[in-house]
Design an enzyme around this catalytic site. Structure first.
Site, PDB file in Angstrom:
ATOM      1  N   GLY A  97      98.418  -5.687  94.729  1.00 40.71           N
ATOM      2  CA  GLY A  97      96.989  -5.884  94.935  1.00 40.71           C
ATOM      3  C   GLY A  97      96.725  -7.004  95.906  1.00 40.71           C
ATOM      4  O   GLY A  97      97.643  -7.649  96.430  1.00 40.71           O
ATOM      5  N   PHE A  99      95.647  -9.957  95.422  1.00 41.79           N
ATOM      6  CA  PHE A  99      96.090 -11.288  94.997  1.00 41.79           C
ATOM      7  C   PHE A  99      97.146 -11.252  93.904  1.00 41.79           C
ATOM      8  O   PHE A  99      97.297 -12.196  93.152  1.00 41.79           O
ATOM      9  CB  PHE A  99      94.893 -12.121  94.517  1.00 41.79           C
ATOM     10  CG  PHE A  99      93.850 -12.319  95.565  1.00 41.79           C
ATOM     11  CD1 PHE A  99      94.170 -12.865  96.800  1.00 41.79           C
ATOM     12  CD2 PHE A  99      92.543 -11.938  95.330  1.00 41.79           C
ATOM     13  CE1 PHE A  99      93.200 -13.034  97.771  1.00 41.79           C
ATOM     14  CE2 PHE A  99      91.561 -12.113  96.296  1.00 41.79           C
ATOM     15  CZ  PHE A  99      91.900 -12.665  97.525  1.00 41.79           C
ATOM     16  N   GLY A 100      97.895 -10.140  93.769  1.00 46.97           N
ATOM     17  CA  GLY A 100      98.919 -10.110  92.745  1.00 46.97           C
ATOM     18  C   GLY A 100      99.597  -8.763  92.623  1.00 46.97           C
ATOM     19  O   GLY A 100      99.162  -7.772  93.203  1.00 46.97           O
ATOM     20  N   VAL A 102     100.966  -5.364  90.594  1.00 48.81           N
ATOM     21  CA  VAL A 102     100.436  -4.464  89.570  1.00 48.81           C
ATOM     22  C   VAL A 102     101.609  -3.743  88.912  1.00 48.81           C
ATOM     23  O   VAL A 102     102.473  -3.175  89.590  1.00 48.81           O
ATOM     24  CB  VAL A 102      99.456  -3.438  90.178  1.00 48.81           C
ATOM     25  CG1 VAL A 102      98.894  -2.533  89.082  1.00 48.81           C
ATOM     26  CG2 VAL A 102      98.321  -4.153  90.908  1.00 48.81           C
ATOM     27  N   ASP A 220      85.171  -4.974 100.031  1.00 46.98           N
ATOM     28  CA  ASP A 220      86.492  -4.612 100.549  1.00 46.98           C
ATOM     29  C   ASP A 220      86.771  -3.127 100.319  1.00 46.98           C
ATOM     30  O   ASP A 220      87.831  -2.754  99.826  1.00 46.98           O
ATOM     31  CB  ASP A 220      87.578  -5.468  99.890  1.00 46.98           C
ATOM     32  CG  ASP A 220      88.872  -5.491 100.697  1.00 46.98           C
ATOM     33  OD1 ASP A 220      88.830  -5.164 101.910  1.00 46.98           O
ATOM     34  OD2 ASP A 220      89.929  -5.825 100.128  1.00 46.98           O
TER      35      ASP A 220
END
Length: 376
Positions: A97, A99-100, A102, A220
């Site tokens: 993702g 910011f991280g 999944v 986004d």
């Protein structure tokens, strides 16, 4: 004693008294300094030492952050997530993702979920966590990914969603080597009807968000943030940049992905708007039926390189709409009348002037007319 002598003696006495007073003040200050040396450096040291102690505590959640937690949201314990993800095994990673990472996981209840473990970066991770809790955690719609719960422990911020089986639209447009979970099977090209239904689903989700009592803008919209279920129904995902609107504007910095961002953002606009989402949606409309990435330049006959939206509008002006379509779309189901209507809507959404773009509510109505005999 004459007056001159009296004046001299008086001045001398005053000097002695003042000197004694200053000497007393100096001695008091020196004694205090010896008892408590260097107070400011010690205070700074304590401040620096206390912050990490708080942040590394397994039970620490700031008061400001905890106020965002809707009591109705499901809090999931870290121990359960560790078991469900086999201690966040790399083998279970299904996506990366904004910011991280999944992970695909099966909870003890038997429900399969997507677990997003946010980056440990304090600013980005916390901002995404807050955005999801403020927006996605409080809305429900068939075309918006469902938010199941969260985990907030120490520095870890984890979000849990429904698992969408067929992955992202981006994968289906550009990675045709395999299905989402079966690398041995070839992924068939998306049909015209399927692509229309996907874009309608995204439009419905955005129209819902934009027309809430307190509207939400996604900021986004792009192919990788649209997930497809087993029936190829679209689900808008990744609300890490989403914000609630105050009035008609969002008092936050503009954001998005190059290629999808509206021109006003690129040219220095300071506030994000719902019309920015509309523009990004229009770019997605061009992308989903042409299978051309918005950020990749297209070389035209003059050897000039232009963006997808510029190429699309130029082709439309030359009545070349049918030549724009992805060659993998089965031709037997294509109707030129529907294709022309489709590109007209995409053009309306990507107008250079924000106020001339259609609202998402209007776009939904126009998309519903594509298969009607009436003109748009």
């Amino acid at each position: 004693m004459n007056s001159t002598l009296q004046a001299i003696l008086s001045a001398a006495a005053s000097f002695v008294v003042i000197s004694l007073i200053f000497a007393g003040i100096y001695l008091i200050c020196r004694a205090t300094t010896k008892r408590r040396p260097h107070p400011l450096p010690q205070r700074r040291t304590r401040a620096r030492r206390s912050a990490p102690d708080l942040l590394t505590s397994t039970s620490f959640i700031s008061i400001a952050e905890s106020q965002l937690f809707d009591p109705s949201l499901n809090k999931i314990e870290m121990a359960d997530l560790v078991n469900a993800t086999r201690n966040f095994s790399p083998d279970l990673i299904v996506g990366d993702g904004s910011f991280g990472l999944v992970y695909k996981a099966s909870l003890s209840t038997g429900v399969t979920v997507a677990v997003k473990k946010l980056s440990a970066d304090a600013f980005q991770g916390y901002r995404e966590f807050q955005a999801e809790m403020e927006t996605l955690g409080k809305i429900r719609h068939d075309n918006i990914v469902k938010f199941f719960g969260y985990c907030a422990t120490g520095l870890d911020r984890i979000l849990i969603y429904e698992f969408i089986e067929k992955g992202s639209l981006d994968q289906w447009l550009y990675d045709t080597s395999s299905t989402h979970n079966d690398t041995s099977a070839l992924r068939l090209p998306l049909t015209w009807k399927t692509r229309i239904n996907i874009i309608k689903g995204v439009a419905n989700g955005l129209a819902f968000m934009h027309n809430l009592e307190k509207p939400i803008i996604h900021r986004d919209i792009k192919a990788s943030n649209v997930l497809l279920d087993m029936e190829f129904k679209a689900h808008i995902a990744d609300f890490g940049l989403a914000r609630s609107l105050e009035g008609s504007h969002c008092s936050t910095q503009v954001a998005g992905t190059m290629g999808y961002m509206p021109p006003e953002y690129v040219h220095g606009a300071t506030m994000a708007t719902a019309m920015g989402d509309v523009y990004s949606f229009g770019i997605l409309m061009f992308e989903i039926v042409t299978s051309r990435r918005p950020s990749w330049p297209i070389k035209i006959e003059s050897k000039e390189e232009i963006r997808l939206v510029e190429w699309g509008k130029r082709m439309i002006s030359e009545n070349q709409e049918m030549k724009m379509l992805d060659a993998s779309i089965p031709k037997e189901e294509l109707k030129e009348r529907e294709v022309l209507k489709y590109f007209k809507i995409a053009t309306l959404c990507t107008n250079e002037v924000p106020k001339l773009r259609k609202s998402m509510k209007e776009v939904v109505k126009l998309l519903d007319q594509i298969q009607d005999e009436t003109t748009i």
